[in-house]
Design a protein around this motif. Sequence first.
Motif, PDB file in Angstrom:
ATOM      1  N   GLY A 151       0.679  -1.203   0.041  1.00  0.00           N
ATOM      2  CA  GLY A 151       0.078  -0.034  -0.224  1.00  0.00           C
ATOM      3  C   GLY A 151       0.813   1.262   0.149  1.00  0.00           C
ATOM      4  O   GLY A 151       1.916   1.258  -0.561  1.00  0.00           O
ATOM      5  N   GLU A 152       0.343   2.320   0.476  1.00  0.00           N
ATOM      6  CA  GLU A 152       1.034   3.699   0.426  1.00  0.00           C
ATOM      7  C   GLU A 152       1.941   3.970   1.747  1.00  0.00           C
ATOM      8  O   GLU A 152       1.187   3.492   2.844  1.00  0.00           O
ATOM      9  N   VAL A 153       2.887   4.645   1.322  1.00  0.00           N
ATOM     10  CA  VAL A 153       3.862   4.723   2.588  1.00  0.00           C
ATOM     11  C   VAL A 153       3.955   6.264   2.875  1.00  0.00           C
ATOM     12  O   VAL A 153       4.223   6.761   1.808  1.00  0.00           O
ATOM     13  N   HIS A 154       3.865   6.581   4.328  1.00  0.00           N
ATOM     14  CA  HIS A 154       4.197   7.881   4.572  1.00  0.00           C
ATOM     15  C   HIS A 154       5.452   8.072   5.653  1.00  0.00           C
ATOM     16  O   HIS A 154       5.065   7.485   6.613  1.00  0.00           O
ATOM     17  N   GLU A 155       6.287   8.628   5.230  1.00  0.00           N
ATOM     18  CA  GLU A 155       7.425   9.043   6.345  1.00  0.00           C
ATOM     19  C   GLU A 155       7.014  10.111   6.868  1.00  0.00           C
ATOM     20  O   GLU A 155       6.652  11.315   6.410  1.00  0.00           O
ATOM     21  N   LEU A 156       6.983  10.281   8.350  1.00  0.00           N
ATOM     22  CA  LEU A 156       6.554  11.308   9.179  1.00  0.00           C
ATOM     23  C   LEU A 156       7.453  11.486  10.381  1.00  0.00           C
ATOM     24  O   LEU A 156       8.074  10.529  10.894  1.00  0.00           O
ATOM     25  N   PRO A 157       7.399  12.833  11.026  1.00  0.00           N
ATOM     26  CA  PRO A 157       7.914  13.006  12.365  1.00  0.00           C
ATOM     27  C   PRO A 157       7.361  11.928  13.214  1.00  0.00           C
ATOM     28  O   PRO A 157       6.123  11.765  13.272  1.00  0.00           O
ATOM     29  N   GLU A 158       8.109  11.277  14.318  1.00  0.00           N
ATOM     30  CA  GLU A 158       7.529  10.363  15.023  1.00  0.00           C
ATOM     31  C   GLU A 158       6.431  10.834  15.871  1.00  0.00           C
ATOM     32  O   GLU A 158       5.557  10.135  16.251  1.00  0.00           O
ATOM     33  N   ALA A 159       6.628  12.242  16.159  1.00  0.00           N
ATOM     34  CA  ALA A 159       5.566  12.833  16.864  1.00  0.00           C
ATOM     35  C   ALA A 159       4.041  12.471  16.206  1.00  0.00           C
ATOM     36  O   ALA A 159       2.957  12.657  17.053  1.00  0.00           O
ATOM     37  N   GLN A 160       4.018  12.518  15.083  1.00  0.00           N
ATOM     38  CA  GLN A 160       2.687  12.403  14.299  1.00  0.00           C
ATOM     39  C   GLN A 160       2.321  10.809  14.378  1.00  0.00           C
ATOM     40  O   GLN A 160       1.118  10.603  13.813  1.00  0.00           O
ATOM     41  N   LEU A 161       2.929   9.930  14.564  1.00  0.00           N
ATOM     42  CA  LEU A 161       2.535   8.503  14.396  1.00  0.00           C
ATOM     43  C   LEU A 161       1.489   8.142  15.334  1.00  0.00           C
ATOM     44  O   LEU A 161       0.471   7.145  14.570  1.00  0.00           O
ATOM     45  N   ASP A 162       1.221   8.540  16.477  1.00  0.00           N
ATOM     46  CA  ASP A 162      -0.231   8.345  17.204  1.00  0.00           C
ATOM     47  C   ASP A 162      -1.305   8.450  16.840  1.00  0.00           C
ATOM     48  O   ASP A 162      -2.316   7.931  16.554  1.00  0.00           O
ATOM     49  N   ALA A 163      -1.337  10.032  16.223  1.00  0.00           N
ATOM     50  CA  ALA A 163      -2.294  10.197  15.308  1.00  0.00           C
ATOM     51  C   ALA A 163      -2.562   9.428  13.966  1.00  0.00           C
ATOM     52  O   ALA A 163      -3.699   9.216  13.645  1.00  0.00           O
ATOM     53  N   PHE A 164      -1.331   9.091  13.246  1.00  0.00           N
ATOM     54  CA  PHE A 164      -1.354   8.432  12.386  1.00  0.00           C
ATOM     55  C   PHE A 164      -2.085   7.049  12.338  1.00  0.00           C
ATOM     56  O   PHE A 164      -3.376   6.645  11.984  1.00  0.00           O
ATOM     57  N   LEU A 165      -1.587   6.407  13.355  1.00  0.00           N
ATOM     58  CA  LEU A 165      -2.223   5.167  13.927  1.00  0.00           C
ATOM     59  C   LEU A 165      -3.698   5.180  14.261  1.00  0.00           C
ATOM     60  O   LEU A 165      -4.655   4.368  13.723  1.00  0.00           O
ATOM     61  N   ALA A 166      -4.229   6.175  14.928  1.00  0.00           N
ATOM     62  CA  ALA A 166      -5.553   6.315  15.510  1.00  0.00           C
ATOM     63  C   ALA A 166      -6.471   6.603  14.164  1.00  0.00           C
ATOM     64  O   ALA A 166      -7.648   5.759  14.032  1.00  0.00           O
ATOM     65  N   LEU A 167      -5.807   7.221  13.163  1.00  0.00           N
ATOM     66  CA  LEU A 167      -6.522   7.210  11.935  1.00  0.00           C
ATOM     67  C   LEU A 167      -6.732   6.037  10.937  1.00  0.00           C
ATOM     68  O   LEU A 167      -7.852   5.213  10.782  1.00  0.00           O
ATOM     69  N   THR A 168      -5.640   5.373  10.905  1.00  0.00           N
ATOM     70  CA  THR A 168      -5.401   4.431   9.764  1.00  0.00           C
ATOM     71  C   THR A 168      -5.244   3.291  10.488  1.00  0.00           C
ATOM     72  O   THR A 168      -5.667   2.169   9.584  1.00  0.00           O
ATOM     73  N   SER A 169      -4.587   2.934  11.607  1.00  0.00           N
ATOM     74  CA  SER A 169      -4.628   1.336  12.171  1.00  0.00           C
ATOM     75  C   SER A 169      -5.919   1.018  12.751  1.00  0.00           C
ATOM     76  O   SER A 169      -6.483   0.010  12.878  1.00  0.00           O
ATOM     77  N   SER A 170      -6.344   2.051  13.532  1.00  0.00           N
ATOM     78  CA  SER A 170      -7.741   1.679  14.428  1.00  0.00           C
ATOM     79  C   SER A 170      -8.890   2.162  13.688  1.00  0.00           C
ATOM     80  O   SER A 170      -9.927   1.290  13.508  1.00  0.00           O
ATOM     81  N   GLY A 171      -8.720   2.920  12.686  1.00  0.00           N
ATOM     82  CA  GLY A 171      -9.916   3.372  11.478  1.00  0.00           C
ATOM     83  C   GLY A 171     -10.395   2.230  10.888  1.00  0.00           C
ATOM     84  O   GLY A 171     -11.853   2.172  10.872  1.00  0.00           O
ATOM     85  N   PRO A 172      -9.798   1.116  10.503  1.00  0.00           N
ATOM     86  CA  PRO A 172     -10.610   0.062   9.826  1.00  0.00           C
ATOM     87  C   PRO A 172     -11.607  -0.639  10.833  1.00  0.00           C
ATOM     88  O   PRO A 172     -12.710  -1.066  10.418  1.00  0.00           O
ATOM     89  N   ALA A 173     -11.480  -0.437  12.242  1.00  0.00           N
ATOM     90  CA  ALA A 173     -12.490  -1.094  13.114  1.00  0.00           C
ATOM     91  C   ALA A 173     -13.528  -0.025  13.154  1.00  0.00           C
ATOM     92  O   ALA A 173     -14.923  -0.409  13.082  1.00  0.00           O
TER      93      ALA A 173
END
Length: 263
Positions: A151-173
Amino acid sequence: MTPTFGVVGLGRMAQALLFPLLEAGLVQREGVRAVVASEASATCLAQTHGLAVATDAAAAWSAPVVLLAVKPQQLEAVAPAAAAGSGGLLISVLAGVTLARLQRLFPGWQCVRAVPNTPALVRAGLTGLAFGVDVPPDQRSWVQQLFAQVGEVHELPEAQLDAFLALTSSGPAFVAVVAEALADGAVAAGLPRLLAQRLAHRTLAGSAALLEERDLHPGQLKDMVSSPAGTTIAGLRQLEKAGLRSALIEAVLAAAQRSRELA
Ligand SMILES: NC(=O)C1=CN([C@@H]2O[C@H](COP(=O)(O)OP(=O)(O)OC[C@H]3O[C@@H](n4cnc5c(N)ncnc54)[C@H](OP(=O)(O)O)[C@@H]3O)[C@@H](O)[C@H]2O)C=CC1
Ligand SMILES: O=C(O)[C@@H]1CCC=N1
């Protein structure tokens, strides 16, 4: 000789990543050295997928690249076994666990924090990446290529990864709950269950494709569908009354906060 690829924790997320990588030939089946907690899982995974799956942690840590995919609560238990290896690249998908903590627990390993999601299984994934400062450029591009396979890959500042996870990793649920509820509504309105489910999934997928392909703002799509005194605005009124927007915002915020707590 086939390069080895260690996997520590071959559960739902690791499988969603590994199986497409095996299919694509980016990881060789005979090179996989996976470790799980229980003999029952090891036997089942080995028999079903023809992989070397053990419960002896040393098997995975001898590989030059290790995918770490146990639960954050299991991290402290698995870390000591890494000392058996000679170091290499460690790709962690553990929610919330920071690069600083990984580097403390895995001396000698160059650490990558990856935030994937389960749609990787059908190559429709999203992955956020943050690299430890000591990961060299060639390793960074290899990791990016690896996740680009699913899939798609986004390199981000580490501080943004919790928000990224909340939307994209928990988001499927969150989306799955929406899909289920939409289908329930259609059943309540008279459609058979299986048809309602299929239509709910296609409506979500079709709407997402329209938003993306036409580069529409979500408000534009909402307005396109809502006729004056029509059916859609009648439904939207109920959603606003029930606080759907607020519920979704709070769900994403709660998931991001939980990710930070898991650190
Ligand atoms: N699921 C998701 O959508 C996402 C998950 N993540 C992250 O991925 C990680 C894994 O989650 P998920 O796949 O859902 O979890 P699972 O429970 O499905 O998988 C956990 C795996 O870890 C194994 N395990 C447990 N303890 C040990 C141990 N001491 N040594 C070796 N292996 C062990 C388990 O083995 P056994 O089966 O024998 O118990 C299992 O294979 C988590 O850190 C999560 O935060 C990140 C993004 C999305
Ligand atoms: O619920 C969890 O903790 C994991 C991480 C993101 C998705 N699933």
